[in-house]
Design an enzyme around this catalytic site. Structure first.
Site, PDB file in Angstrom:
ATOM      1  N   LYS A 196       8.930  -0.168   4.652  1.00  0.00           N
ATOM      2  CA  LYS A 196       8.261   1.142   4.821  1.00  0.00           C
ATOM      3  C   LYS A 196       8.953   2.095   4.207  1.00  0.00           C
ATOM      4  O   LYS A 196      10.155   2.631   5.029  1.00  0.00           O
ATOM      5  CB  LYS A 196       7.638   1.613   6.257  1.00  0.00           C
ATOM      6  N   ASN A 203      -4.461   1.786  11.643  1.00  0.00           N
ATOM      7  CA  ASN A 203      -3.232   1.495  12.265  1.00  0.00           C
ATOM      8  C   ASN A 203      -3.364   0.401  13.179  1.00  0.00           C
ATOM      9  O   ASN A 203      -2.190   0.345  13.945  1.00  0.00           O
ATOM     10  CB  ASN A 203      -2.686   2.831  12.874  1.00  0.00           C
ATOM     11  N   TYR A 239       6.461  -8.166   9.568  1.00  0.00           N
ATOM     12  CA  TYR A 239       5.214  -8.271   8.680  1.00  0.00           C
ATOM     13  C   TYR A 239       4.032  -8.845   9.464  1.00  0.00           C
ATOM     14  O   TYR A 239       4.323  -9.883   9.874  1.00  0.00           O
ATOM     15  CB  TYR A 239       5.580  -8.957   7.528  1.00  0.00           C
ATOM     16  N   VAL A 240       2.944  -8.301   9.508  1.00  0.00           N
ATOM     17  CA  VAL A 240       1.780  -8.925  10.009  1.00  0.00           C
ATOM     18  C   VAL A 240       0.952  -9.255   8.910  1.00  0.00           C
ATOM     19  O   VAL A 240       0.301  -8.544   8.157  1.00  0.00           O
ATOM     20  CB  VAL A 240       0.883  -7.720  10.811  1.00  0.00           C
ATOM     21  N   GLY A 278       0.557   8.878   2.905  1.00  0.00           N
ATOM     22  CA  GLY A 278       1.236  10.076   2.938  1.00  0.00           C
ATOM     23  C   GLY A 278       2.712  10.051   3.342  1.00  0.00           C
ATOM     24  O   GLY A 278       3.396  10.882   3.047  1.00  0.00           O
ATOM     25  N   GLY A 286       0.879  -1.208  -0.049  1.00  0.00           N
ATOM     26  CA  GLY A 286      -0.009   0.186   0.070  1.00  0.00           C
ATOM     27  C   GLY A 286       0.832   1.358   0.082  1.00  0.00           C
ATOM     28  O   GLY A 286       1.924   1.034   0.146  1.00  0.00           O
ATOM     29  N   ASP A 321      -1.887   8.793  16.357  1.00  0.00           N
ATOM     30  CA  ASP A 321      -2.694   8.527  15.198  1.00  0.00           C
ATOM     31  C   ASP A 321      -3.418   7.071  15.383  1.00  0.00           C
ATOM     32  O   ASP A 321      -3.290   6.573  14.476  1.00  0.00           O
ATOM     33  CB  ASP A 321      -2.081   8.665  13.692  1.00  0.00           C
ATOM     34  N   LYS A 336      -6.094   4.576  15.071  1.00  0.00           N
ATOM     35  CA  LYS A 336      -7.224   4.465  14.459  1.00  0.00           C
ATOM     36  C   LYS A 336      -7.455   3.096  14.060  1.00  0.00           C
ATOM     37  O   LYS A 336      -6.311   2.283  14.153  1.00  0.00           O
ATOM     38  CB  LYS A 336      -7.032   5.448  13.192  1.00  0.00           C
ATOM     39  N   PRO A 337      -8.432   2.610  13.504  1.00  0.00           N
ATOM     40  CA  PRO A 337      -8.482   1.180  13.102  1.00  0.00           C
ATOM     41  C   PRO A 337      -7.761   1.118  11.885  1.00  0.00           C
ATOM     42  O   PRO A 337      -7.329  -0.287  12.073  1.00  0.00           O
ATOM     43  CB  PRO A 337     -10.208   1.203  12.636  1.00  0.00           C
TER      44      PRO A 337
END
Length: 399
Positions: free
Chosen positions: A47, A153, A105-106, A28, A25, A148, A150-151
């Site tokens: 990343k 993350n 890696y998840v 930003g 994916g 941050d 949030k679902p």
């Protein structure tokens, strides 16, 4: 190597150590790739830092080195977090190429794939919320604030349904490199972060409260993904959220109180720290287990040979959820074994004390069976009969 992974090269890092396998994916911050570590023989997530975008179209010659140095420092800080519920950072490669992190890696999907449609079963809400809070506690011990939560993350592992928090430290890095506004996601941003203040550990707790609110109701406390960010920021600062119990019947009062405490506008009025949240969730689980133990409802009883921990039905529910996923992967969604496993999960959820969750799981199964086999098929009728049984139990509980 100095080339970006998007140029077609398949290896990066010193000695081309990492083989790029799949582009996971973009965001930003930059691109994320699944890669294979040629030295250690394991899968990792890389990343990459979107250095050119963060530096701007006309970067100051000093700015790029500053961004790289800041990236290295924040990565080093985040790598100190030691928790089974936080994705580990293994390494940070700077060199002459695009800087990148080497991370655990998840293998799973984000929590956002599980929320935002219907309320989650209470046992699962408690389990995942506790794990997120434990991950936050470990980070806060190292003076690392996520900023941050949030679902998107929070990743849910395929193998055991445990969570992993990702992107620790990256929001602070973006705060230091972006000049437009504070990093974060408006749906889950604390009032102080909406004012572009740095925030602290209790800012993460507010965001956790937003996530928990969505788990138990099906939607965030304010707005949705289409809402205007400015209006959301104003709501977080000035508007009182509707209590979850007023949105969805069946939310335990102690859980309702915890979520509302987490959503306090004043950080001083929120729980003192993440460990206090973990303790409060244990109280919720004890109440659920106690109420579930007193129920006698027609349907399959929990397997007495299954392992039960101090959290009551937690291990059994986790095993049942895992069985559904494995059978679905092996046989397909509409196989008889999968349907039976989903029924068993629904009944186990009800016996754990979450009557509402049991009814919703049966309702979802009934709708699926109706689409697959037709509204008059035996499996469809069985599923809706199970839903009616638990709806009746819920009515008796309310009255």
């Amino acid at each position: 190597m100095t080339t970006s992974p998007r140029s077609g090269r398949r290896f990066v890092g010193p000695g081309e150590r990492f083989e790029l396998v799949d582009h996971i994916g973009s965001g930003g911050f930059g691109d994320v790739w699944l890669a294979r570590d040629g030295m250690l023989g394991r899968e990792v997530a890389l990343k990459f830092l979107a250095l050119e975008r963060l530096a701007g179209s006309r970067p100051d010659p000093v700015r790029v080195p500053q961004i790289r140095d800041r990236f290295a420092r924040e990565s080093l800080i985040a790598a100190k977090i030691d928790s089974p519920y936080v994705a580990r950072i293994y390494d940070c490669h700077m060199g002459n190429e695009t800087p990148f992190l080497v991370m655990e890696y998840v293998d799973g999907e984000p929590l956002s794939a599980h929320v935002g449609i219907t309320p989650l079963p209470l046992a699962r809400t408690c389990r995942w919320s506790s794990q997120i809070a434990q991950g936050l506690a470990a980070a806060h011990d190292q003076n690392v604030v996520h900023r941050d939560i949030k679902p998107g993350n929070v990743l849910v592992r395929e193998t055991d349904s445990d969570v992993r928090i990702v992107d620790f430290g990256l929001s602070r890095f973006i705060d230091a490199t972006e000049t437009r506004s504070a990093a974060g996601t408006p749906l889950y941003m604390s009032p102080e972060r909406c004012r572009a203040e740095p925030g602290d550990e209790r800012s993460d707790l507010y965001s956790l409260g937003c996530v928990m609110y969505e788990m138990v109701t099906g939607w965030p406390p304010f707005g949705d993904t289409r809402a205007d960010p400015i209006a959301l920021a104003q709501a977080h600062q000035d508007k009182a959220p509707t209590p979850p119990r007023a949105q969805v019947p069946g939310v335990p009062s102690v859980l309702n109180t915890l979520i509302m405490d987490l959503l306090a506008k004043d950080p001083q009025q929120r729980p003192h720290n993440a460990r206090a949240v973990v303790h409060a969730i244990k109280e919720v689980e004890r109440d659920l287990n106690a109420s579930g133990a007193d129920r006698r409802i027609e349907g399959p009883a929990p397997d007495p040979s299954a392992s039960v921990t101090d959290n009551g039905f937690e291990d059994q529910l986790s095993a049942a959820e895992l069985a559904v996923r494995r059978l679905t992967w092996k046989h397909g969604q509409n196989h008889a074994l999968v349907i039976t496993a989903r029924m068993e999960l629904a009944d186990l959820t009800g016996h754990s004390g979450d009557v509402r969750g049991a009814a919703e799981l049966y309702d979802r199964l009934g709708r699926d069976c109706s689409a697959w086999f037709g509204p008059g098929h035996g499996r469809t009728l069985d599923a809706f009969e199970g839903m009616a049984r638990w709806v009746s139990a819920r009515s008796r509980e309310i009255h």
